[in-house]
Design a protein around this motif. Structure first.
Motif, PDB file in Angstrom:
ATOM      1  N   ARG A  63       0.846  -1.200   0.000  1.00 19.92           N
ATOM      2  CA  ARG A  63       0.000   0.000   0.000  1.00 19.92           C
ATOM      3  C   ARG A  63       0.885   1.255   0.000  1.00 19.92           C
ATOM      4  N   SER A  64       0.640   2.133  -0.927  1.00 21.31           N
ATOM      5  CA  SER A  64       1.456   3.351  -1.039  1.00 21.31           C
ATOM      6  C   SER A  64       1.354   4.218   0.217  1.00 21.31           C
ATOM      7  N   ASN A  65       0.223   4.173   0.913  1.00 24.08           N
ATOM      8  CA  ASN A  65       0.080   5.008   2.108  1.00 24.08           C
ATOM      9  C   ASN A  65       0.837   4.447   3.316  1.00 24.08           C
ATOM     10  N   SER A  66       1.449   3.268   3.167  1.00 22.57           N
ATOM     11  CA  SER A  66       2.296   2.727   4.234  1.00 22.57           C
ATOM     12  C   SER A  66       3.633   3.452   4.305  1.00 22.57           C
ATOM     13  N   TRP A  67       4.025   4.064   3.190  1.00 20.93           N
ATOM     14  CA  TRP A  67       5.354   4.665   3.080  1.00 20.93           C
ATOM     15  C   TRP A  67       5.244   6.184   3.099  1.00 20.93           C
ATOM     16  N   LYS A  68       5.813   6.812   4.115  1.00 19.11           N
ATOM     17  CA  LYS A  68       5.645   8.239   4.361  1.00 19.11           C
ATOM     18  C   LYS A  68       6.772   9.101   3.795  1.00 19.11           C
TER      19      LYS A  68
ATOM     20  N   GLY B 258       8.243   4.111   6.755  1.00 17.57           N
ATOM     21  CA  GLY B 258       6.798   4.069   6.814  1.00 17.57           C
ATOM     22  C   GLY B 258       6.316   3.404   8.079  1.00 17.57           C
TER      23      GLY B 258
END
Length: 159
Positions: free
Chosen positions: A66-71, A156
Protein backbone atom coordinates in the motif's frame (compact mmCIF):
# COMPACT_ATOMS: atom_id res chain seq x y z
CA UNK A 1 6.71 -16.70 20.37
CA UNK A 2 10.14 -17.78 21.54
CA UNK A 3 12.73 -17.33 18.81
CA UNK A 4 15.46 -19.81 18.00
CA UNK A 5 18.84 -18.65 16.80
CA UNK A 6 21.81 -19.77 14.73
CA UNK A 7 25.22 -19.00 16.28
CA UNK A 8 26.73 -16.08 14.37
CA UNK A 9 29.81 -18.15 13.53
CA UNK A 10 27.54 -20.64 11.69
CA UNK A 11 25.46 -18.01 9.89
CA UNK A 12 25.86 -18.25 6.10
CA UNK A 13 26.49 -14.49 5.79
CA UNK A 14 28.72 -14.14 8.86
CA UNK A 15 31.46 -12.54 6.77
CA UNK A 16 29.49 -9.27 6.64
CA UNK A 17 30.13 -8.86 10.37
CA UNK A 18 33.80 -9.88 10.06
CA UNK A 19 34.81 -7.43 7.34
CA UNK A 20 38.10 -5.73 8.24
CA UNK A 21 37.06 -2.46 6.59
CA UNK A 22 33.93 -2.11 8.74
CA UNK A 23 34.78 -3.86 12.02
CA UNK A 24 32.11 -4.98 14.47
CA UNK A 25 33.20 -5.16 18.11
CA UNK A 26 33.18 -8.57 19.79
CA UNK A 27 30.68 -7.19 22.31
CA UNK A 28 28.29 -6.14 19.55
CA UNK A 29 28.71 -9.45 17.69
CA UNK A 30 27.14 -11.07 20.75
CA UNK A 31 24.04 -8.94 20.12
CA UNK A 32 23.70 -9.89 16.43
CA UNK A 33 21.54 -13.02 16.44
CA UNK A 34 20.51 -14.69 13.19
CA UNK A 35 17.21 -16.52 13.56
CA UNK A 36 16.55 -20.04 12.37
CA UNK A 37 14.48 -20.36 9.21
CA UNK A 38 11.44 -21.41 11.28
CA UNK A 39 11.68 -18.43 13.66
CA UNK A 40 12.31 -16.08 10.73
CA UNK A 41 9.25 -17.41 8.93
CA UNK A 42 7.04 -17.03 12.01
CA UNK A 43 8.06 -13.40 12.54
CA UNK A 44 7.79 -12.56 8.83
CA UNK A 45 4.32 -14.11 8.60
CA UNK A 46 3.14 -12.26 11.71
CA UNK A 47 4.61 -8.80 11.09
CA UNK A 48 5.45 -8.52 7.38
CA UNK A 49 3.38 -10.78 5.11
CA UNK A 50 1.74 -14.18 5.14
CA UNK A 51 1.55 -14.08 1.32
CA UNK A 52 4.94 -12.88 0.06
CA UNK A 53 8.39 -14.36 0.71
CA UNK A 54 10.31 -11.18 -0.11
CA UNK A 55 9.59 -7.45 0.06
CA UNK A 56 9.93 -7.20 -3.73
CA UNK A 57 6.99 -9.64 -4.01
CA UNK A 58 4.47 -7.67 -1.92
CA UNK A 59 1.00 -8.11 -3.37
CA UNK A 60 -2.50 -6.80 -2.80
CA UNK A 61 -3.38 -7.32 0.83
CA UNK A 62 0.18 -6.84 2.09
CA UNK A 63 0.58 -3.62 4.10
CA UNK A 64 3.94 -3.11 2.34
CA UNK A 65 2.21 -2.94 -1.06
CA UNK A 66 0.00 0.00 0.00
CA UNK A 67 1.46 3.35 -1.04
CA UNK A 68 0.08 5.01 2.11
CA UNK A 69 2.30 2.73 4.23
CA UNK A 70 5.35 4.66 3.08
CA UNK A 71 5.64 8.24 4.36
CA UNK A 72 9.17 9.40 3.44
CA UNK A 73 12.02 8.39 1.14
CA UNK A 74 15.67 9.27 0.66
CA UNK A 75 18.97 7.67 -0.32
CA UNK A 76 21.22 5.49 1.86
CA UNK A 77 23.99 4.75 -0.65
CA UNK A 78 25.82 8.09 -0.25
CA UNK A 79 26.00 7.66 3.54
CA UNK A 80 27.10 4.04 3.09
CA UNK A 81 29.90 5.05 0.74
CA UNK A 82 31.16 7.82 3.05
CA UNK A 83 33.83 7.47 5.75
CA UNK A 84 31.23 8.60 8.28
CA UNK A 85 29.44 5.75 10.06
CA UNK A 86 26.27 7.73 10.85
CA UNK A 87 22.90 6.60 9.58
CA UNK A 88 21.36 8.58 6.73
CA UNK A 89 19.97 11.79 8.20
CA UNK A 90 16.30 11.02 7.53
CA UNK A 91 16.55 7.73 9.43
CA UNK A 92 18.47 9.31 12.31
CA UNK A 93 15.88 12.09 12.60
CA UNK A 94 12.75 10.03 12.00
CA UNK A 95 13.43 6.89 14.04
CA UNK A 96 13.56 7.83 17.70
CA UNK A 97 13.55 4.39 19.27
CA UNK A 98 15.29 3.71 22.58
CA UNK A 99 18.71 2.12 22.00
CA UNK A 100 17.65 -1.15 23.64
CA UNK A 101 14.63 -1.60 21.31
CA UNK A 102 14.70 -5.08 19.81
CA UNK A 103 14.85 -4.82 16.01
CA UNK A 104 14.79 -7.31 13.17
CA UNK A 105 16.64 -6.94 9.90
CA UNK A 106 14.71 -9.03 7.41
CA UNK A 107 16.46 -10.03 4.19
CA UNK A 108 13.51 -12.27 3.27
CA UNK A 109 10.97 -14.57 4.89
CA UNK A 110 13.57 -17.13 5.94
CA UNK A 111 16.49 -14.86 6.82
CA UNK A 112 16.06 -12.44 9.75
CA UNK A 113 18.60 -11.12 12.22
CA UNK A 114 17.65 -9.88 15.67
CA UNK A 115 19.65 -7.17 17.41
CA UNK A 116 18.94 -3.92 19.23
CA UNK A 117 18.56 -0.46 17.75
CA UNK A 118 21.94 0.77 19.07
CA UNK A 119 23.81 -2.20 17.59
CA UNK A 120 22.05 -1.72 14.27
CA UNK A 121 22.86 2.02 14.23
CA UNK A 122 26.52 1.30 14.96
CA UNK A 123 26.80 -1.43 12.29
CA UNK A 124 24.15 -0.60 9.70
CA UNK A 125 26.66 -0.65 6.86
CA UNK A 126 27.47 -4.31 7.56
CA UNK A 127 23.80 -5.28 7.42
CA UNK A 128 23.49 -3.56 4.04
CA UNK A 129 26.18 -5.58 2.29
CA UNK A 130 23.09 -7.45 1.07
CA UNK A 131 20.75 -4.72 -0.12
CA UNK A 132 18.10 -6.50 -2.17
CA UNK A 133 15.06 -5.11 -0.41
CA UNK A 134 15.64 -5.79 3.29
CA UNK A 135 13.29 -4.39 5.91
CA UNK A 136 14.15 -3.15 9.38
CA UNK A 137 11.31 -3.38 11.87
CA UNK A 138 10.54 -3.79 15.54
CA UNK A 139 7.67 -5.69 17.05
CA UNK A 140 7.49 -2.89 19.64
CA UNK A 141 7.25 -0.01 17.15
CA UNK A 142 5.10 0.60 14.07
CA UNK A 143 7.79 2.33 12.01
CA UNK A 144 9.64 0.30 9.40
CA UNK A 145 12.47 1.02 6.96
CA UNK A 146 12.66 -0.58 3.53
CA UNK A 147 16.09 -0.49 1.88
CA UNK A 148 16.21 -0.79 -1.90
CA UNK A 149 19.07 -2.03 -4.04
CA UNK A 150 18.87 1.26 -5.95
CA UNK A 151 20.47 2.98 -2.93
CA UNK A 152 17.19 4.46 -1.76
CA UNK A 153 15.08 3.70 1.30
CA UNK A 154 11.56 4.36 2.47
CA UNK A 155 10.35 4.99 6.02
CA UNK A 156 6.80 4.07 6.81
CA UNK A 157 4.44 2.28 9.16
CA UNK A 158 3.56 -1.37 9.05
CA UNK A 159 -0.10 -2.18 9.16
Amino acid sequence: MTASYIPLERYKRKWIFNNHEIPVSEQEKQLIKPLTEKSSMELWNRFISNKSNHSEQFTKGDWGARSNSWKKADTWQTAWDSQDNNLPLLIAEDINWPDETCVYFAYDKYNLIETNWLTFKNNWKCFLFFDDGPLLFSTEQKQVIWFHQSGEFQVGHRG
